[in-house]
Design an enzyme around this catalytic site. Structure first.
Site, PDB file in Angstrom:
ATOM      1  N   LYS A  18      -6.380  33.613 -52.629  1.00  0.00           N
ATOM      2  CA  LYS A  18      -6.099  33.931 -51.231  1.00  0.00           C
ATOM      3  C   LYS A  18      -4.756  33.328 -50.828  1.00  0.00           C
ATOM      4  CE  LYS A  18      -8.622  29.908 -49.465  1.00  0.00           C
ATOM      5  NZ  LYS A  18      -9.622  29.411 -48.506  1.00  0.00           N
ATOM      6  N   TYR A  58      20.142  16.044 -36.451  1.00  0.00           N
ATOM      7  CA  TYR A  58      19.806  16.191 -35.036  1.00  0.00           C
ATOM      8  C   TYR A  58      19.234  14.905 -34.457  1.00  0.00           C
ATOM      9  CZ  TYR A  58      20.333  21.273 -35.435  1.00  0.00           C
ATOM     10  OH  TYR A  58      20.817  22.541 -35.628  1.00  0.00           O
TER      11      TYR A  58
END
Length: 360
Positions: free
Chosen positions: A36, A255
């Site tokens: 999956k 940042y």
């Protein structure tokens, strides 16, 4: 052709080795290969094609994932872990040899009211304590009897451990007792063991097992390495240094200036970021691997780039390949620095990250 120097190398023989390890742990049971979420980020179609000669069945989450395998020519039975939710899906399941795992009265009732499904192999999810999906044991017994009369095959009774990675959990024992008692009463096969349970609960590894994360070389047991569990790493994510710069003590990187150099430092910028699946919330303990050594990730992870302190690697140069996770940096380690699990990082691998497959 892909020009950006960021790759996920997928070792298909390692996945087969890990599948065989699951079989070795439970030689009297059958192992459904769980693929999956695009085979946990490894590419469901490629993984399925490679494993198909060796496995009795695959498992996916929902019918769209199963139909993708069929469209790619995969013919082995496919278990649908979340079942089906409409008459159309039931018809597709019958036509395409898909095995729905029914987990609610609505799903079972829908099947019982449908015609032409005599040969459908269905599974019945029993809620023994996970409390996520499934019928309680009393409901499951009633519905299993009705399914047995409707279909030519009895349903496989399945459940899911909530604490499979714990070796001495009383919850696990209680869940096993409930499912096995019901299966004995109904004379049905069972499916209970996932990757962790194959190691911690050998008594549960009977009937059909559902190995998932272990197929991809990740340890399902906290505190145990993949190598200790006989597993081989299946994915190596690499990038390259695309820039180098020297900064002075007191200067910051990235940042918001989250990381500040305590001394003169050399910073490498790598062509990988959170848009490629690297966790933005990673802390400053996370590392990468190059030139035979580890190097610390510094500053806030950007969408497309990552900064690394290579002050201790004077030989570092633009174009050098860097392992983000793989043989030397376990994905579970990277995940731990971001307060998550390896499953999440693997399944974040998307189409932006080219996969290079090793077949031999």
């Amino acid at each position: 052709m892909h020009y950006r120097p960021t790759r996920a190398r997928i070792n298909l023989p390692a996945i087969l080795h890990n599948y065989r390890q699951a079989s070795h742990l439970a030689p009297k049971a059958r192992q459904v290969a769980v693929i999956k979420a695009d085979a946990y980020g490894h590419g469901a179609v490629e993984v399925a094609k490679y494993l198909a000669p060796h496995v009795p069945a695959f498992a996916v989450a929902f019918i769209d994932e199963a139909l993708l395998l069929r469209s790619a020519g995969i013919q082995k039975p496919v278990l649908i872990l979340e079942g089906v939710n409409s008459a159309e899906e039931l018809k597709l399941a019958q036509q395409s040899d898909l095995w729905p795992m029914l987990h609610s009265a609505n799903q079972v009732d829908g099947l019982l009211k449908s015609d032409g499904l005599d040969d459908l192999q269905c599974w019945l999810k029993v809620d023994t304590g996970m409390h996520r999906l499934g019928l309680n044991p009393v409901e499951a017994q009633s519905w299993a009897d009705k399914l047995g009369r409707k279909l030519n095959k009895k349903p496989v009774l399945a459940s899911h451990f909530s604490c499979a990675e714990e070796f001495h959990s009383e919850t696990n024992k209680h869940q096993m007792q409930q499912l096995f008692a019901l299966a004995a009463h109904l004379d049905c096969e069972v499916s209970l063991a996932n990757s962790a349970a194959l190691y911690t609960l050998p008594g549960a590894a009977v009937g059909w097992n559902r190995p998932g994360i272990m197929l991809y070389g990740c340890s399902p047991i906290p505190g145990k390495t993949a190598a200790e569990m006989g597993l081989q790493v299946a994915m190596q994510v690499t990038s390259q240094i695309i820039a180098l710069r020297d900064i002075e003590a007191g200067e910051t990187v990235g940042y918001n200036g989250r990381w500040q150099a305590s001394q003169k430092s050399r910073i490498a910028t790598l062509a990988i970021g959170y848009a490629d699946g690297y966790p933005r919330l990673t802390n400053s303990s996370s590392e990468v691997y190059l030139h035979g050594q580890r190097a610390q990730v510094v500053g806030t992870v950007s969408m497309d780039m990552l900064a690394v302190d290579v002050s201790h690697l004077p030989q570092a140069a633009i174009g050098d390949e860097v392992e983000i996770w793989g043989q030397h940096i376990p994905v579970t380690e990277v995940a731990g620095h971001a307060n998550t699990i390896g499953y999440e990082l693997l399944t974040r691998i998307n189409q932006r990250m080219p996969r290079i497959y090793q077949h031999d």
